[in-house]
Design an enzyme around this catalytic site. Structure first.
Site, PDB file in Angstrom:
ATOM      1  N   HIS A 189      -4.445   5.698   9.940  1.00 54.06           N
ATOM      2  CA  HIS A 189      -4.037   4.293   9.997  1.00 54.06           C
ATOM      3  C   HIS A 189      -5.035   3.477  10.823  1.00 54.06           C
ATOM      4  CE1 HIS A 189      -0.765   1.138  10.216  1.00 54.06           C
ATOM      5  NE2 HIS A 189      -1.486   0.799  11.279  1.00 54.06           N
ATOM      6  N   GLU A 190      -5.370   3.959  12.008  1.00 50.80           N
ATOM      7  CA  GLU A 190      -6.271   3.192  12.877  1.00 50.80           C
ATOM      8  C   GLU A 190      -7.691   3.118  12.305  1.00 50.80           C
ATOM      9  OE1 GLU A 190      -5.053   1.365  15.023  1.00 50.80           O
ATOM     10  OE2 GLU A 190      -3.071   2.301  15.137  1.00 50.80           O
ATOM     11  N   HIS A 194      -7.886   0.523   9.636  1.00 48.73           N
ATOM     12  CA  HIS A 194      -8.106  -0.785  10.269  1.00 48.73           C
ATOM     13  C   HIS A 194      -9.597  -0.986  10.548  1.00 48.73           C
ATOM     14  CE1 HIS A 194      -4.113  -2.274  10.713  1.00 48.73           C
ATOM     15  NE2 HIS A 194      -3.716  -1.428  11.652  1.00 48.73           N
ATOM     16  N   HIS A 228      -2.366  -4.501   7.666  1.00 49.16           N
ATOM     17  CA  HIS A 228      -1.115  -3.839   7.310  1.00 49.16           C
ATOM     18  C   HIS A 228      -0.625  -4.285   5.948  1.00 49.16           C
ATOM     19  CE1 HIS A 228      -0.529  -3.530  11.879  1.00 49.16           C
ATOM     20  NE2 HIS A 228      -0.809  -2.324  11.421  1.00 49.16           N
ATOM     21  N   TYR A 239       4.447  -0.435   7.768  1.00 52.51           N
ATOM     22  CA  TYR A 239       5.348  -0.099   8.861  1.00 52.51           C
ATOM     23  C   TYR A 239       6.740   0.231   8.321  1.00 52.51           C
ATOM     24  CZ  TYR A 239       2.384  -1.288  12.893  1.00 52.51           C
ATOM     25  OH  TYR A 239       1.420  -1.294  13.870  1.00 52.51           O
TER      26      TYR A 239
END
Length: 278
Positions: A179-180, A183, A189, A235
């Site tokens: 996920h990071e 980014h 997101h 999320y």
């Protein structure tokens, strides 16, 4: 005779199977390493992992400024952030051989076992896309992976050294690390993408008032891909809830699973390929 029997009993106790197993377990496995999955954590959504790890960020003046839950705001995008289409772009450059090399260094705050875990997860990008995260040589732009407070990253290439935090105490999960780094490749997101209101309803009355900014929309480049509740960038339905009730409800099927990804899915990979590998 009694002395001999006593010695025999002491020797048997010293080498009993239970004692032998206990010694071997400590020698082989050692103490539990901090930062790795704990019992029950397999059920946590990526947002629950990040929210838990980042809960104390912002309490001190020296803490970084974080928005959207885990995006580092630079002083002085899932869906590509607008910066990816600007000139100069925040994309990482593609080599003549078609590979996008993204240099990184890993802080010595991590133990060897943790460093291997991180590098093994980074290899999943190489296995499915043209992205290769490589140890930094002398490149000017690179990612510095650090054990700071929480899990967070900038969006896209920022120039020079850029911080990506993976706290040893809560971020070393495959889904959180992927996920990071997504980014860092320039993606935002899923629930922040420009067309999200057609796919989810934000329940603002259930959101912690100080966290409502995390649900702002971004004018993203969606790369002609569908909205995906199963993306590793989505999320969970109760993210930043102030009462345990849902903060996001899918449309039209409110019962669909939201934000339960354990790793990048086909759409996550497709978007990276369309942004970088086409």
């Amino acid at each position: 005779m009694y002395l001999t029997l006593s010695l025999i009993l002491l020797m048997l106790l010293a080498f009993s199977p239970a004692q032998t197993r206990s010694i071997k377990a400590v020698e082989i496995h050692g103490p539990k390493d901090p930062g790795f999955n704990s019992a029950g954590d397999d059920e946590l959504s990526v947002s629950a992992i990040i929210e838990r790890a980042n809960r104390d960020i912002g309490q001190k003046p020296e803490d970084p400024t974080i928005t959207f839950g885990d995006i580092l705001v630079d002083d002085g995008l899932q869906n590509a952030d607008p910066c990816t289409s600007r000139n100069p772009s925040c994309l990482w450059p593609k080599n003549k051989n078609g590979i996008v090399y993204v240099p990184y260094i890993i802080s010595n705050q991590f133990c060897p076992k943790e460093k291997k875990l991180i590098t093994d997860i980074l290899k999943t990008f190489r296995n499915s896309t043209c992205i290769q995260f490589v140890p930094r040589d002398r490149e000017e732009d690179y990612i510095h992976i650090q054990n700071l407070k929480g899990c967070y990253s900038s969006v896209g290439r920022r120039g020079g050294e850029q911080t990506l935090s993976l706290s040893r105490q809560g971020c070393l999960y495959k889904r959180a690390v992927q996920h990071e780094f997504i980014h860092a490749l320039g993606f935002h997101h899923e629930q922040s993408r420009s067309d999200r209101d057609q796919h989810i309803r934000i329940v603002y009355e259930n959101i912690d008032p100080d966290k409502k900014h995390n649900f702002n929309k971004v004018d993203t480049n969606n790369l002609k891909t569908p909205y995906d509740y199963g993306s590793v960038m989505h999320y969970g339905r109760d993210a930043f809830s102030n009462n345990g009730q849902p903060t996001m409800i899918p449309i039209p099927d409110q019962n669909v699973a939201v934000g339960r990804a354990q790793e990048m899915n086909a759409n996550d990979i497709l978007r990276i390929k369309r942004l970088y590998c086409a």
